[in-house]
Write a protein that holds these residues in place. Structure first.
Motif, short mmCIF file in Angstrom:
data_model
loop_
_atom_site.label_atom_id
_atom_site.label_comp_id
_atom_site.label_asym_id
_atom_site.label_seq_id
_atom_site.Cartn_x
_atom_site.Cartn_y
_atom_site.Cartn_z
N ASP A 171 -10.32 4.12 -7.91
CA ASP A 171 -10.01 4.89 -6.70
C ASP A 171 -9.13 4.13 -5.71
O ASP A 171 -8.40 4.74 -4.93
CB ASP A 171 -11.30 5.29 -5.98
CG ASP A 171 -12.01 6.46 -6.65
OD1 ASP A 171 -11.54 6.92 -7.71
OD2 ASP A 171 -13.04 6.90 -6.09
N MET A 172 -9.22 2.80 -5.72
CA MET A 172 -8.47 2.02 -4.72
C MET A 172 -6.99 1.87 -5.06
O MET A 172 -6.22 1.38 -4.23
CB MET A 172 -9.09 0.63 -4.56
CG MET A 172 -8.91 -0.26 -5.77
SD MET A 172 -9.39 -1.99 -5.45
CE MET A 172 -8.12 -2.51 -4.30
N ALA A 173 -6.59 2.26 -6.28
CA ALA A 173 -5.23 2.00 -6.72
C ALA A 173 -4.55 3.29 -7.14
O ALA A 173 -5.20 4.24 -7.56
CB ALA A 173 -5.26 1.03 -7.89
N ARG A 174 -3.22 3.30 -6.99
CA ARG A 174 -2.47 4.50 -7.43
C ARG A 174 -1.05 4.10 -7.80
O ARG A 174 -0.44 3.26 -7.15
CB ARG A 174 -2.45 5.55 -6.32
CG ARG A 174 -1.81 6.87 -6.75
CD ARG A 174 -2.15 7.99 -5.79
NE ARG A 174 -1.56 7.86 -4.46
CZ ARG A 174 -0.30 8.18 -4.16
NH1 ARG A 174 0.51 8.67 -5.07
NH2 ARG A 174 0.14 8.04 -2.93
N THR A 212 -3.99 3.63 -0.58
CA THR A 212 -4.32 3.04 -1.87
C THR A 212 -3.34 1.89 -2.17
O THR A 212 -2.23 1.85 -1.63
CB THR A 212 -4.26 4.07 -3.01
OG1 THR A 212 -2.98 4.70 -2.99
CG2 THR A 212 -5.35 5.11 -2.86
N VAL A 213 -3.79 0.99 -3.02
CA VAL A 213 -2.95 -0.13 -3.41
C VAL A 213 -1.92 0.35 -4.43
O VAL A 213 -2.28 0.99 -5.43
CB VAL A 213 -3.80 -1.26 -4.02
CG1 VAL A 213 -2.92 -2.40 -4.51
CG2 VAL A 213 -4.82 -1.76 -3.02
N ARG A 214 -0.66 0.05 -4.18
CA ARG A 214 0.40 0.46 -5.12
C ARG A 214 0.34 -0.44 -6.35
O ARG A 214 0.37 -1.66 -6.22
CB ARG A 214 1.78 0.36 -4.47
CG ARG A 214 2.90 0.79 -5.42
CD ARG A 214 4.20 1.02 -4.66
NE ARG A 214 4.74 -0.20 -4.07
CZ ARG A 214 5.56 -1.04 -4.70
NH1 ARG A 214 5.94 -0.81 -5.93
NH2 ARG A 214 6.02 -2.13 -4.07
N LEU A 222 0.84 -1.20 0.00
CA LEU A 222 0.00 0.00 0.00
C LEU A 222 0.87 1.25 0.00
O LEU A 222 2.01 1.23 0.48
CB LEU A 222 -0.90 0.02 1.24
CG LEU A 222 -1.86 -1.17 1.43
CD1 LEU A 222 -2.66 -0.97 2.73
CD2 LEU A 222 -2.79 -1.34 0.24
N PRO A 249 -4.50 10.92 -5.44
CA PRO A 249 -5.58 10.09 -6.00
C PRO A 249 -6.36 10.93 -7.00
O PRO A 249 -6.77 12.05 -6.69
CB PRO A 249 -6.44 9.75 -4.77
CG PRO A 249 -5.60 10.07 -3.58
CD PRO A 249 -4.66 11.15 -4.00
N THR A 274 -0.41 -5.25 -9.02
CA THR A 274 -0.04 -5.01 -7.62
C THR A 274 1.23 -5.78 -7.31
O THR A 274 1.83 -6.42 -8.19
CB THR A 274 -1.16 -5.48 -6.67
OG1 THR A 274 -1.20 -6.92 -6.69
CG2 THR A 274 -2.53 -4.94 -7.08
N ASP A 299 -1.27 6.79 1.49
CA ASP A 299 -2.68 7.19 1.59
C ASP A 299 -3.63 6.00 1.65
O ASP A 299 -4.85 6.18 1.62
CB ASP A 299 -3.06 8.12 0.43
CG ASP A 299 -2.86 7.46 -0.94
OD1 ASP A 299 -2.51 6.26 -0.98
OD2 ASP A 299 -3.05 8.15 -1.96
N ALA A 359 -9.38 10.12 -8.53
CA ALA A 359 -10.81 10.09 -8.19
C ALA A 359 -11.68 10.69 -9.28
O ALA A 359 -12.44 11.64 -9.04
CB ALA A 359 -11.05 10.78 -6.84
#
Ligand SMILES: Cc1cc2nc3c(=O)[nH]c(=O)nc-3n(C[C@H](O)[C@H](O)[C@H](O)COP(=O)(O)OP(=O)(O)OC[C@H]3O[C@@H](n4cnc5c(N)ncnc54)[C@H](O)[C@@H]3O)c2cc1C
Length: 80
Positions: free
Chosen positions: A29-32, A10-12, A5, A39, A19, A8, A41
């Motif tokens: 939104d859950m990933a970055r 979020t999943v890297r 992670l 993010p 991942t 923030d 968004a």
């Protein structure tokens, strides 16, 4: 699932939505990516990152079924 992670929460993911867990992708939104500092968004970003991940998953499955098939690209490896 032991995914890495970012600060923030979020999943890297890498540029392809992969991942740190082989075969597990994340988008929206859950990933970055670390190269994107905030993010995003946005619906369009969620759609495009999901499409990119879907394409990579499709390619990954194709390589499992047909490992000798010439490919313009091989699934990129997530750096650890
Ligand atoms: C009030 C508001 C206004 C917005 N306005 C805009 C706008 O005008 N334009 C724009 O581009 N973006 C806007 N956004 C942002 C946009 O909605 C998001 O960026 C986009 O929806 C992200 O899509 P997603 O599929 O990644 O996540 P989401 O749309 O959040 O979908 C995730 C889904 O997973 C489900 N879920 C969560 N946990 C679990 C679980 N454990 N098991 C099963 N399901 C689970 C959730 O219920 C949800 O349905 C807005 C967001 C908000 C909150």
């Amino acid at each position: 699932m032991g995914r890495a992670l970012l600060d923030d929460g979020t999943v890297r993911v890498n540029d392809f939505g992969q991942t740190s867990v082989p075969g597990v992708y994340a988008a929206g939104d859950m990933a970055r990516r670390e190269s994107i500092p905030i993010p995003l968004a946005q619906i369009t970003f969620a759609v495009s990152s999901g499409q990119l991940a879907a394409g990579m998953i499709d390619q990954e499955l194709l390589m499992v079924d047909l490992p000798d098939l010439p490919s313009p690209f091989r699934p990129a490896q997530q750096e650890s």
